[in-house]
Scaffold this motif. Structure first.
Motif, PDB file in Angstrom:
ATOM      1  N   ILE A   1       0.824  -1.213   0.000  1.00  0.00           N
ATOM      2  CA  ILE A   1       0.000   0.000   0.000  1.00  0.00           C
ATOM      3  C   ILE A   1       0.859   1.264   0.000  1.00  0.00           C
ATOM      4  O   ILE A   1       0.674   2.160  -0.832  1.00  0.00           O
ATOM      5  CB  ILE A   1      -0.974  -0.009   1.194  1.00  0.00           C
ATOM      6  CG1 ILE A   1      -1.994  -1.128   0.994  1.00  0.00           C
ATOM      7  CG2 ILE A   1      -1.664   1.340   1.352  1.00  0.00           C
ATOM      8  CD1 ILE A   1      -2.951  -1.317   2.139  1.00  0.00           C
ATOM      9  N   ILE A   2       1.820   1.356   0.909  1.00  0.00           N
ATOM     10  CA  ILE A   2       2.679   2.537   0.936  1.00  0.00           C
ATOM     11  C   ILE A   2       3.580   2.564  -0.292  1.00  0.00           C
ATOM     12  O   ILE A   2       3.871   3.635  -0.844  1.00  0.00           O
ATOM     13  CB  ILE A   2       3.516   2.573   2.231  1.00  0.00           C
ATOM     14  CG1 ILE A   2       2.599   2.787   3.427  1.00  0.00           C
ATOM     15  CG2 ILE A   2       4.557   3.689   2.165  1.00  0.00           C
ATOM     16  CD1 ILE A   2       1.782   4.069   3.381  1.00  0.00           C
ATOM     17  N   GLY A   3       4.022   1.393  -0.741  1.00  0.00           N
ATOM     18  CA  GLY A   3       4.835   1.341  -1.955  1.00  0.00           C
ATOM     19  C   GLY A   3       4.097   1.918  -3.149  1.00  0.00           C
ATOM     20  O   GLY A   3       4.640   2.729  -3.910  1.00  0.00           O
ATOM     21  N   ALA A   4       2.832   1.518  -3.330  1.00  0.00           N
ATOM     22  CA  ALA A   4       2.037   2.023  -4.443  1.00  0.00           C
ATOM     23  C   ALA A   4       1.774   3.517  -4.299  1.00  0.00           C
ATOM     24  O   ALA A   4       1.847   4.277  -5.280  1.00  0.00           O
ATOM     25  CB  ALA A   4       0.709   1.260  -4.511  1.00  0.00           C
ATOM     26  N   ALA A   5       1.487   3.959  -3.076  1.00  0.00           N
ATOM     27  CA  ALA A   5       1.229   5.391  -2.853  1.00  0.00           C
ATOM     28  C   ALA A   5       2.474   6.225  -3.135  1.00  0.00           C
ATOM     29  O   ALA A   5       2.386   7.329  -3.693  1.00  0.00           O
ATOM     30  CB  ALA A   5       0.752   5.613  -1.421  1.00  0.00           C
ATOM     31  N   ALA A   6       3.660   5.712  -2.785  1.00  0.00           N
ATOM     32  CA  ALA A   6       4.909   6.450  -3.006  1.00  0.00           C
ATOM     33  C   ALA A   6       5.224   6.566  -4.490  1.00  0.00           C
ATOM     34  O   ALA A   6       5.912   7.522  -4.906  1.00  0.00           O
ATOM     35  CB  ALA A   6       6.059   5.773  -2.273  1.00  0.00           C
ATOM     36  N   LEU A   7       4.768   5.637  -5.306  1.00  0.00           N
ATOM     37  CA  LEU A   7       5.004   5.714  -6.745  1.00  0.00           C
ATOM     38  C   LEU A   7       4.191   6.831  -7.387  1.00  0.00           C
ATOM     39  O   LEU A   7       4.535   7.308  -8.476  1.00  0.00           O
ATOM     40  CB  LEU A   7       4.659   4.375  -7.405  1.00  0.00           C
ATOM     41  CG  LEU A   7       5.572   3.191  -7.049  1.00  0.00           C
ATOM     42  CD1 LEU A   7       5.110   1.933  -7.776  1.00  0.00           C
ATOM     43  CD2 LEU A   7       7.022   3.487  -7.377  1.00  0.00           C
ATOM     44  N   VAL A   8       3.116   7.249  -6.721  1.00  0.00           N
ATOM     45  CA  VAL A   8       2.296   8.355  -7.230  1.00  0.00           C
ATOM     46  C   VAL A   8       3.059   9.669  -7.143  1.00  0.00           C
ATOM     47  O   VAL A   8       2.970  10.527  -8.014  1.00  0.00           O
ATOM     48  CB  VAL A   8       0.975   8.443  -6.446  1.00  0.00           C
ATOM     49  CG1 VAL A   8       0.190   9.685  -6.845  1.00  0.00           C
ATOM     50  CG2 VAL A   8       0.144   7.192  -6.669  1.00  0.00           C
TER      51      VAL A   8
END
Length: 317
Positions: free
Chosen positions: A254-261
């Motif tokens: 979840i945090i990994g995907a959010a950080a890619l934004v």
């Protein structure tokens, strides 16, 4: 009105997340994907969809306090609340199938997440690192499950039964469930974030506090309800595995995907206070798993007191 937005958002997220899991599992089984792979990927990712949409949407709108607070607060609630409350009904086994291996994965992912927080910003490359940890965990889960199936000579189809999914579900129903989920998830996330921002503004508290408490508690309710019902039926021994798996996905996927934004600035209170409380919550679970001790009523009471203290500390601290 803001509270109604949050309630509506949570209901929509939970309903859409359930529709996504059921539709995606049915589609995967229809396409002939082995149940063990479905369980390690489709089900795991699908059940994390509400938290994922909240954190990604919050990151897009420049609200890292909600995105990070949701994950950190959920991980704390998962250990101290989701395990503490059912333990008052019946002791929960601290050692189950693959418990040791998954515990070490949780501690490792928590440590990596903490290291990435320290600079004060989680950059895109940090998101890739976290996604990589997710990929390793999923690959290891698939490998281990296939080895166990080969040893036991079982071709388990328990995923379909667990998720109450009909492998022969009509195509129109599969399409309808997936379409409804793709519409409901982003809409529910938007409603919840708008409500959280409104409450933060109305009561003069930070978005981080709302993320750590109200949003995190809301997204932990499905796990709590499931564990409570399992405890009532004296079947709560699967609870620790569910909590550990959820906590790993929260801080990696979840945090990994959010950080890619986009870059996520880490709020001061999460960096120097709440993340360390999350680490402490993870460590309080370790002795029960490593020594195969049950979480008894006394331990459950202590967990609940710790969670109550965290809530008070987060709001007034």
């Amino acid at each position: 009105m803001d509270f109604l937005l949050i309630i509506a958002g949570l209901v929509l997220l939970l309903a859409a997340g359930d529709a996504l899991v059921r539709g995606a599992v049915a589609l995967s089984l229809r396409l002939g994907v082995p149940a063990v792979i479905v369980g390690a990927t489709v089900v795991a990712f699908g059940t994390s969809a509400p938290e994922l949409l909240i954190s990604v949407q919050a990151a897009i709108e420049g609200s890292p306090g909600i995105a990070l607070g949701n994950v950190v607060g959920s991980n704390i609630a998962n250990v101290w609340l989701v395990l503490g409350l059912p333990a008052l009904i019946t002791p929960i086994a601290g050692c189950g199938k693959d418990a040791h291996r998954n515990l070490w994965f949780m501690l490792l992912s928590t440590a990596i997440f903490t290291v990435l927080l320290l600079p004060g910003t989680i950059w895109w490359w940090g998101g890739l690192v976290l996604i990589g940890v997710t990929a390793l965990m999923v690959a290891d889960s698939i490998r281990h499950s296939m080895e166990m199936r080969a040893i036991n000579g079982e071709a388990s189809e328990e995923i379909a039964e667990l998720e109450d999914v009909d492998p022969d579900m009509p195509s129109w129903k599969i399409l309808g469930l997936i379409t409804a989920s793709l519409i409901g998830l982003p809409l529910g996330a938007q409603l919840l974030i708008d409500g959280a921002r409104g409450i933060a503004s109305e009561f003069g508290v930070s978005e981080t506090v709302i993320g750590l408490t109200l949003v995190a508690l809301g997204t932990s309710l499905p796990e709590l309800a499931t564990t409570l019902m399992a405890a009532i039926r004296a079947q709560a021994d699967v609870a620790i595995g569910n909590v550990v798996g959820s906590n790993i996905f929260n801080v990696t996927f979840i945090i990994g995907a959010a950080a890619l934004v986009g870059p996520m600035e880490v709020p001061h209170e999460i960096l120097w206070r709440d993340n360390w409380i999350m680490v402490a919550a993870a460590l309080t679970l370790a002795p029960f798993v490593l020594t195969c001790r049950r979480i008894c009523r006394v331990a459950g009471s202590i967990f609940l007191l710790l969670y109550g203290a965290f809530l008070v500390f987060a709001v007034v601290g």
